[in-house]
Write a protein that holds these residues in place. Structure first.
Motif, PDB file in Angstrom:
ATOM      1  N   ASN A  42       1.146  -1.156  -0.291  1.00  0.00           N
ATOM      2  CA  ASN A  42       0.070   0.059  -0.346  1.00  0.00           C
ATOM      3  C   ASN A  42       0.970   1.327   0.028  1.00  0.00           C
ATOM      4  O   ASN A  42       2.027   1.004   0.236  1.00  0.00           O
ATOM      5  CB  ASN A  42      -0.840   0.300   1.144  1.00  0.00           C
ATOM      6  CG  ASN A  42      -2.297  -1.352   1.725  1.00  0.00           C
ATOM      7  OD1 ASN A  42      -2.234  -1.409   0.278  1.00  0.00           O
ATOM      8  ND2 ASN A  42      -1.513  -1.657   1.944  1.00  0.00           N
ATOM      9  N   ASN A  43       0.757   2.972  -0.789  1.00  0.00           N
ATOM     10  CA  ASN A  43       0.751   3.895  -0.111  1.00  0.00           C
ATOM     11  C   ASN A  43       1.682   3.426  -1.847  1.00  0.00           C
ATOM     12  O   ASN A  43       3.134   4.241  -0.977  1.00  0.00           O
ATOM     13  CB  ASN A  43       1.130   3.670   0.896  1.00  0.00           C
ATOM     14  CG  ASN A  43       1.918   5.763   1.237  1.00  0.00           C
ATOM     15  OD1 ASN A  43       1.501   6.136   0.441  1.00  0.00           O
ATOM     16  ND2 ASN A  43       2.873   5.725   2.239  1.00  0.00           N
ATOM     17  N   LEU A  44       2.180   3.315  -2.449  1.00  0.00           N
ATOM     18  CA  LEU A  44       2.788   3.163  -3.709  1.00  0.00           C
ATOM     19  C   LEU A  44       2.544   4.551  -4.527  1.00  0.00           C
ATOM     20  O   LEU A  44       1.097   4.236  -4.905  1.00  0.00           O
ATOM     21  CB  LEU A  44       2.571   1.684  -4.677  1.00  0.00           C
ATOM     22  CG  LEU A  44       3.607   0.830  -4.158  1.00  0.00           C
ATOM     23  CD1 LEU A  44       2.795  -0.337  -4.984  1.00  0.00           C
ATOM     24  CD2 LEU A  44       4.758   1.106  -4.587  1.00  0.00           C
ATOM     25  N   PRO A  45       4.077   4.847  -4.938  1.00  0.00           N
ATOM     26  CA  PRO A  45       3.227   5.937  -5.644  1.00  0.00           C
ATOM     27  C   PRO A  45       3.320   5.564  -7.212  1.00  0.00           C
ATOM     28  O   PRO A  45       3.974   5.086  -7.661  1.00  0.00           O
ATOM     29  CB  PRO A  45       5.186   7.056  -6.232  1.00  0.00           C
ATOM     30  CG  PRO A  45       6.172   5.612  -5.590  1.00  0.00           C
ATOM     31  CD  PRO A  45       5.382   5.362  -4.301  1.00  0.00           C
ATOM     32  N   LYS A  51       5.716   1.813 -12.918  1.00  0.00           N
ATOM     33  CA  LYS A  51       5.217   0.810 -13.884  1.00  0.00           C
ATOM     34  C   LYS A  51       5.952   0.024 -14.474  1.00  0.00           C
ATOM     35  O   LYS A  51       5.652  -1.580 -14.325  1.00  0.00           O
ATOM     36  CB  LYS A  51       4.298   2.030 -14.311  1.00  0.00           C
ATOM     37  CG  LYS A  51       2.271   2.004 -13.804  1.00  0.00           C
ATOM     38  CD  LYS A  51       2.336   3.747 -14.169  1.00  0.00           C
ATOM     39  CE  LYS A  51       1.282   3.850 -13.384  1.00  0.00           C
ATOM     40  NZ  LYS A  51       0.939   5.644 -13.446  1.00  0.00           N
ATOM     41  N   THR A  52       7.334   0.516 -14.507  1.00  0.00           N
ATOM     42  CA  THR A  52       8.948  -0.380 -15.116  1.00  0.00           C
ATOM     43  C   THR A  52       8.607  -1.582 -14.700  1.00  0.00           C
ATOM     44  O   THR A  52       8.460  -2.947 -15.132  1.00  0.00           O
ATOM     45  CB  THR A  52       9.626   0.984 -15.240  1.00  0.00           C
ATOM     46  OG1 THR A  52       9.206   2.347 -16.469  1.00  0.00           O
ATOM     47  CG2 THR A  52      10.604   0.213 -16.623  1.00  0.00           C
ATOM     48  N   LEU A  56       8.466  -5.612 -15.650  1.00  0.00           N
ATOM     49  CA  LEU A  56       9.761  -6.249 -15.783  1.00  0.00           C
ATOM     50  C   LEU A  56       9.037  -7.916 -14.730  1.00  0.00           C
ATOM     51  O   LEU A  56       9.293  -8.511 -14.820  1.00  0.00           O
ATOM     52  CB  LEU A  56      11.298  -5.642 -15.030  1.00  0.00           C
ATOM     53  CG  LEU A  56      11.696  -6.178 -15.118  1.00  0.00           C
ATOM     54  CD1 LEU A  56      12.805  -5.450 -15.081  1.00  0.00           C
ATOM     55  CD2 LEU A  56      11.737  -7.673 -14.381  1.00  0.00           C
ATOM     56  N   LEU A  57       8.212  -7.397 -13.590  1.00  0.00           N
ATOM     57  CA  LEU A  57       8.019  -9.412 -12.973  1.00  0.00           C
ATOM     58  C   LEU A  57       6.582  -9.366 -13.972  1.00  0.00           C
ATOM     59  O   LEU A  57       6.839 -10.663 -13.907  1.00  0.00           O
ATOM     60  CB  LEU A  57       7.347  -8.182 -11.506  1.00  0.00           C
ATOM     61  CG  LEU A  57       8.042  -7.758 -11.088  1.00  0.00           C
ATOM     62  CD1 LEU A  57       7.584  -7.736  -9.273  1.00  0.00           C
ATOM     63  CD2 LEU A  57       9.210  -9.041 -10.537  1.00  0.00           C
ATOM     64  N   GLU A  58       5.994  -8.399 -14.901  1.00  0.00           N
ATOM     65  CA  GLU A  58       4.630  -9.744 -15.321  1.00  0.00           C
ATOM     66  C   GLU A  58       5.840  -9.930 -16.303  1.00  0.00           C
ATOM     67  O   GLU A  58       5.506 -11.482 -16.772  1.00  0.00           O
ATOM     68  CB  GLU A  58       3.902  -8.607 -15.699  1.00  0.00           C
ATOM     69  CG  GLU A  58       3.139  -8.225 -14.954  1.00  0.00           C
ATOM     70  CD  GLU A  58       2.147  -7.025 -14.884  1.00  0.00           C
ATOM     71  OE1 GLU A  58       1.761  -6.792 -16.417  1.00  0.00           O
ATOM     72  OE2 GLU A  58       1.128  -6.574 -14.745  1.00  0.00           O
ATOM     73  N   ASN A  59       7.209  -9.519 -17.190  1.00  0.00           N
ATOM     74  CA  ASN A  59       7.901 -10.073 -18.410  1.00  0.00           C
ATOM     75  C   ASN A  59       8.195 -11.560 -17.718  1.00  0.00           C
ATOM     76  O   ASN A  59       8.609 -12.445 -18.701  1.00  0.00           O
ATOM     77  CB  ASN A  59       8.414  -8.899 -18.934  1.00  0.00           C
ATOM     78  CG  ASN A  59       8.302  -7.946 -19.564  1.00  0.00           C
ATOM     79  OD1 ASN A  59       6.726  -7.998 -19.989  1.00  0.00           O
ATOM     80  ND2 ASN A  59       8.845  -7.609 -19.852  1.00  0.00           N
ATOM     81  N   LEU A  60       8.497 -11.734 -16.243  1.00  0.00           N
ATOM     82  CA  LEU A  60       8.667 -12.574 -16.000  1.00  0.00           C
ATOM     83  C   LEU A  60       8.151 -14.137 -15.628  1.00  0.00           C
ATOM     84  O   LEU A  60       8.387 -14.995 -14.940  1.00  0.00           O
ATOM     85  CB  LEU A  60       9.849 -12.337 -14.427  1.00  0.00           C
ATOM     86  CG  LEU A  60      10.901 -11.613 -14.771  1.00  0.00           C
ATOM     87  CD1 LEU A  60      12.047 -10.741 -13.256  1.00  0.00           C
ATOM     88  CD2 LEU A  60      12.038 -12.239 -15.292  1.00  0.00           C
ATOM     89  N   GLY A  61       6.808 -13.448 -15.580  1.00  0.00           N
ATOM     90  CA  GLY A  61       5.840 -14.391 -15.574  1.00  0.00           C
ATOM     91  C   GLY A  61       4.616 -14.058 -14.071  1.00  0.00           C
ATOM     92  O   GLY A  61       3.556 -14.826 -13.737  1.00  0.00           O
ATOM     93  N   ALA A  62       5.513 -12.587 -13.750  1.00  0.00           N
ATOM     94  CA  ALA A  62       4.264 -12.781 -12.119  1.00  0.00           C
ATOM     95  C   ALA A  62       3.219 -12.200 -12.536  1.00  0.00           C
ATOM     96  O   ALA A  62       2.897 -10.960 -13.956  1.00  0.00           O
ATOM     97  CB  ALA A  62       4.846 -11.701 -11.326  1.00  0.00           C
TER      98      ALA A  62
END
Ligand code: UD1
Length: 420
Positions: A42-45, A51-52, A56-62
């Motif tokens: 929580n409280n992420l800007p 977003k980048t 990157l994590l999504e590209n790894l499969g997350a």
């Protein structure tokens, strides 16, 4: 490309709610690679750098979802360990996945981040430390290939220099290593402290949190269960708004801020003759008729942050006398000088030192943002420059400042985002 049009403000007034710290969020997002559960942050800007890293994590499969400043990140489906150039080139801090990926999967490939506008920014200390922990590292075709098929092993790391992302990489790597890792000369930045605290709450035993010597007892590749947590306030965003208030002789109040993370910054503002009041999560800055010149040396935390250097340089142009700034962390972090000079600032550079002659009248013109913090210095200077200042290449700002235009407008600044 968009640009900012800023006109001289009569003075700012009001409240700014400080966002979560970008530099705390990045290592904590990378840390989710150590989790066996889906992690809520929580409280992420909601800025481009965050977003980048999620991409990157999504590209790894997350699987990641970011909504209203909260992210859920599920890394249980990660099936790739290669962080590719197309993402890493846009954000150096992508290197933060190196430690967690290697610790969890026993191998990974991460594109070399390369230099950036503020200097060379090598990662030799990250790599040396991982090698000491048993990794085999090769560099090939622009990629760091790291392997530790039987897992990393705890050892004693002595960092030659204090490195923030280097410390974060080794802390996360050591968390899943076998045995005890001691890190001497670890970074003590609040962002590194929060990383350690969340890891401790997730079952990793860590001694010395907040000091330069950390002892981390690794779980031998047992994944962590990480409970939801909230990112600490952004001390650099807070410092930037304080400089904006100081230069425009305004009273503003910052909410959701940690004054204890800003001691060196507040102390410099007070040396300049500015009155500041604070309690546990609020800071109020008052207008000051005159501004004393100051001498600043950038240092590791708890010293004066290099990320506040450019904003103070803008402020020093309005001090009553000669100020000096010595940049000790990054060799090329004076790109904003020529842009401030375009506005009429009297600054001379010699090596890593700048001398700023105040007070001088600034005049609005076209200027160009060169890096994240340099860009905010231009906004600060533009608040007191006569006429209109057009700030180009604002994508730098959007990497790290959440809703900057909206926040500045709310306190009375004349700032617009326009299309070129
Ligand atoms: C982090 C911050 C950045 C801030 C900087 C210094 C993040 C995402 N970024 O950057 O905003 O300006 O800390 O407070 O948190 N060095 C080496 N070899 C290495 C690593 C670093 O020589 O392997 C040198 C660097 O060139 C620099 C100094 O160490 O001179 C400090 O750099 P470092 O703390 O690593 O900066 P970052 O972590 O990249």
């Amino acid at each position: 490309m968009d640009y900012f049009k800023v006109s001289k403000a009569d003075g700012l007034n009001g409240i700014v709610k400080i966002s979560g710290a970008k530099n705390a969020s990045l290592p904590l997002i990378a840390m989710t690679l150590l989790a066996k559960n889906s992690v809520t942050i929580n409280n992420l800007p909601e800025v481009v750098d965050i977003k980048t890293l999620l991409k990157l994590l999504e590209n790894l499969g997350a699987k990641t979802v970011l909504k209203n400043g909260s992210a859920t990140i599920d890394t249980s489906s990660v099936n790739d360990t290669k962080a590719t150039y197309d993402i890493v080139k846009t954000m150096r801090a992508s290197i933060l996945v190196l430690g967690p990926l290697l610790a969890r999967f026993g191998r990974c490939e991460v594109s070399l981040p390369g230099g950036c506008a503020i200097g060379q920014r090598p990662i030799d200390l990250h790599l040396k430390a991982l090698e000491q922990m048993g990794a085999t590292i090769t560099i090939e075709s622009g990629y760091v290939r790291a392997e530790a098929p039987d897992g990393l092993v705890g050892t004693h790391i002595v960092f030659d220099k204090v490195t923030v992302t280097g410390s974060a990489n080794i802390i996360t790597a050591a968390s899943l290593a076998r045995g005890k890792t001691i890190i001497t000369n670890a970074a003590r930045e609040p962002e590194v402290v929060q990383l350690c605290e969340i890891l401790r709450l997730s079952g990793v035993s860590i001694d010395g949190i907040g000091t330069a010597e950390l002892t981390i007892y690794g779980t031998d590749r047992r994944l962590l269960c990480i409970e939801p947590f909230e990112i600490i306030p952004d001390r650099i965003e807070a410092g930037t708004y304080l400089c904006a208030a100081a230069i425009s002789r305004s009273k503003i109040t910052l909410k959701k801020v940690r004054a204890d993370h800003l001691e060196s910054v507040l102390s410099k503002l007070m040396q300049m003759g500015i009155k500041i009041e604070h309690d546990s999560d609020t800071i109020t800055i008052y207008p000051s008729k005159s501004l004393n010149p100051v001498d600043i040396i950038t240092q590791e935390y708890p010293g004066f942050p290099t990320d506040m250097q450019a904003q103070f340089m803008a402020l020093c142009t309005q001090a009553d006398g000669v100020s000096t700034i010595e940049e000790r962390l990054f060799e090329n972090r004076f790109m904003h000088v020529s842009e401030l000079q375009r506005l009429g600032a009297k600054i001379t550079l010699k090596g890593n030192s700048a001398t700023i002659e105040g007070s001088c009248q600034l005049h609005g013109c076209d200027v160009m943002a060169t890096d994240l913090r340099a860009s905010s210095a231009l906004v600060i200077a533009a608040l007191v420059a006569s006429g209109q200042t057009d700030i180009h290449r604002i994508y730098h700002l959007e990497r790290g400042y959440e809703r900057l235009v909206e926040k500045f407008k709310n306190i009375g600044a004349n700032i617009e985002r326009l299309k070129e």
